[in-house]
Scaffold this motif. Structure first.
Motif, mmCIF file in Angstrom:
data_model
loop_
_atom_site.group_PDB
_atom_site.id
_atom_site.type_symbol
_atom_site.label_atom_id
_atom_site.label_comp_id
_atom_site.label_asym_id
_atom_site.label_seq_id
_atom_site.Cartn_x
_atom_site.Cartn_y
_atom_site.Cartn_z
ATOM 1 N N SER A 20 29.407 56.466 30.375
ATOM 2 C CA SER A 20 30.832 56.674 30.644
ATOM 3 C C SER A 20 31.055 57.135 32.074
ATOM 4 N N ILE A 21 30.142 57.928 32.627
ATOM 5 C CA ILE A 21 30.270 58.363 34.013
ATOM 6 C C ILE A 21 30.084 57.171 34.948
ATOM 7 N N THR A 22 29.105 56.327 34.658
ATOM 8 C CA THR A 22 28.859 55.150 35.474
ATOM 9 C C THR A 22 30.048 54.210 35.423
ATOM 10 N N TYR A 23 30.598 53.979 34.252
ATOM 11 C CA TYR A 23 31.733 53.087 34.098
ATOM 12 C C TYR A 23 32.947 53.621 34.844
ATOM 13 N N ALA A 24 33.201 54.909 34.752
ATOM 14 C CA ALA A 24 34.379 55.507 35.376
ATOM 15 C C ALA A 24 34.311 55.437 36.891
ATOM 16 N N SER A 25 33.114 55.434 37.455
ATOM 17 C CA SER A 25 33.004 55.454 38.901
ATOM 18 C C SER A 25 32.798 54.058 39.502
ATOM 19 N N ALA A 26 32.758 53.015 38.708
ATOM 20 C CA ALA A 26 32.560 51.668 39.223
ATOM 21 C C ALA A 26 33.810 51.204 39.974
ATOM 22 N N ALA A 27 33.601 50.669 41.165
ATOM 23 C CA ALA A 27 34.718 50.176 41.975
ATOM 24 C C ALA A 27 35.242 48.871 41.389
ATOM 25 N N THR A 28 36.532 48.639 41.549
ATOM 26 C CA THR A 28 37.151 47.395 41.117
ATOM 27 C C THR A 28 37.025 46.378 42.241
ATOM 28 N N ASP A 29 36.440 45.235 41.939
ATOM 29 C CA ASP A 29 36.296 44.169 42.931
ATOM 30 C C ASP A 29 37.605 43.374 42.973
ATOM 31 N N VAL A 30 38.326 43.468 44.091
ATOM 32 C CA VAL A 30 39.596 42.761 44.236
ATOM 33 C C VAL A 30 39.454 41.515 45.120
ATOM 34 N N THR A 31 38.221 41.055 45.307
ATOM 35 C CA THR A 31 37.980 39.858 46.116
ATOM 36 C C THR A 31 38.798 38.662 45.610
ATOM 37 N N PRO A 32 38.874 38.411 44.297
ATOM 38 C CA PRO A 32 39.697 37.272 43.848
ATOM 39 C C PRO A 32 41.170 37.399 44.259
ATOM 40 N N PHE A 34 42.390 38.741 47.008
ATOM 41 C CA PHE A 34 42.569 38.473 48.431
ATOM 42 C C PHE A 34 41.873 37.202 48.904
ATOM 43 N N SER A 35 41.431 36.363 47.982
ATOM 44 C CA SER A 35 40.785 35.111 48.370
ATOM 45 C C SER A 35 41.749 34.185 49.116
ATOM 46 N N VAL A 36 43.049 34.365 48.936
ATOM 47 C CA VAL A 36 44.027 33.545 49.660
ATOM 48 C C VAL A 36 43.908 33.771 51.168
ATOM 49 N N TYR A 37 43.497 34.951 51.592
ATOM 50 C CA TYR A 37 43.295 35.221 53.011
ATOM 51 C C TYR A 37 42.198 34.308 53.561
ATOM 52 N N GLU A 38 41.178 34.056 52.745
ATOM 53 C CA GLU A 38 40.059 33.200 53.153
ATOM 54 C C GLU A 38 40.450 31.730 53.194
ATOM 55 N N GLU A 39 41.494 31.381 52.488
ATOM 56 C CA GLU A 39 41.964 29.992 52.397
ATOM 57 C C GLU A 39 43.108 29.740 53.384
ATOM 58 N N THR A 122 37.106 47.334 46.107
ATOM 59 C CA THR A 122 36.340 46.665 47.156
ATOM 60 C C THR A 122 36.780 45.220 47.320
ATOM 61 N N TYR A 123 36.607 44.745 48.549
ATOM 62 C CA TYR A 123 36.791 43.338 48.886
ATOM 63 C C TYR A 123 35.466 42.884 49.514
ATOM 64 N N ARG A 124 34.790 41.960 48.884
ATOM 65 C CA ARG A 124 33.470 41.496 49.327
ATOM 66 C C ARG A 124 32.537 42.677 49.596
ATOM 67 N N LYS A 125 32.535 43.613 48.650
ATOM 68 C CA LYS A 125 31.677 44.805 48.640
ATOM 69 C C LYS A 125 32.008 45.809 49.744
ATOM 70 N N LYS A 126 33.143 45.626 50.401
ATOM 71 C CA LYS A 126 33.595 46.581 51.411
ATOM 72 C C LYS A 126 34.758 47.381 50.823
ATOM 73 N N PRO A 127 34.696 48.715 50.907
ATOM 74 C CA PRO A 127 35.784 49.527 50.351
ATOM 75 C C PRO A 127 37.091 49.295 51.110
ATOM 76 N N ILE A 128 38.185 49.200 50.358
ATOM 77 C CA ILE A 128 39.483 48.970 50.992
ATOM 78 C C ILE A 128 40.374 50.199 50.858
ATOM 79 N N SER A 129 41.255 50.343 51.813
ATOM 80 C CA SER A 129 42.176 51.478 51.874
ATOM 81 C C SER A 129 43.531 51.109 51.274
ATOM 82 N N HIS A 130 44.205 50.154 51.920
ATOM 83 C CA HIS A 130 45.542 49.799 51.453
ATOM 84 C C HIS A 130 45.955 48.410 51.939
#
Length: 190
Positions: A20-32, A34-39, A122-130
């Protein structure tokens, strides 16, 4: 005497707590998201680009609302606001800590700025701010900027650009400001 039953229960409890501690601290990957930026910010002529733009605009339109304003049949312009009781798409709701909207800035009293603050995302494993979404209604002034907590180093190979009538379309990476900028996303605000 050694009690294996109590030991088993204790080990199970510790492993569940660890899980439960590991699950709670896992970052959310938001790469999908922001993939429009790559396109090329949605300007690439492909199904992948179209779907990426739809996904991103669905996210934005979950909290941004706008309406046309008229007085006695005279068009006054578009009014943007933050939806009350907005509901973010499921994959991203746990990644967002807050969304705010500010009207006016030093460039235009009519501008609207939305700030989406992220928590442990995270976006492509990089932490994001805003994410900053800026626009001046009824003008050609608008942008969407994703701010990272670290540099943009290593991201450039993922980005496509398109050329139309001598103008280059696509995201701009600014290492100094730690941001990825699109001068607008295809299909926004529909």
């Amino acid at each position: 005497m050694f009690n294996t039953k109590n030991l088993s229960v204790s080990l199970l409890s510790v492993s569940l707590l660890s899980l439960s501690i590991t699950y709670a601290s896992a970052a959310t990957d938001v790469t999908p998201l922001f993939s429009v930026y790559e396109e090329a910010c949605g300007y690439t002529d492909s199904t992948k680009s179209t779907n990426a733009a739809k996904n991103y605009n669905t996210f934005k339109n979950s909290f941004i609302t706008h309406k046309e304003s008229t007085t006695n049949g005279t068009y006054n312009g578009t009014i943007f606001s933050l939806k009350k009781n907005y509901v973010l798409p499921a994959p991203y709701k746990n990644a967002v800590s807050s969304i705010t909207m500010k009207k006016g800035d030093k460039y235009s009293s009519n501008s609207v700025t939305y700030i989406v603050k992220f928590k442990d995302a995270t976006y492509r494993k990089k932490p994001i701010s805003h994410l900053e979404i800026y626009l001046v209604p009824n003008s050609d002034v608008f942008y969407d900027a994703l701010y990272l907590k670290t540099s943009t180093q290593g991201l450039k190979p993922h980005f496509k650009h398109e050329q139309f009538e001598g103008e280059k379309f696509g995201a701009h990476l600014d290492s100094a400001k730690k941001l990825i900028l699109c001068d607008g996303i295809v299909g926004s605000y529909k």
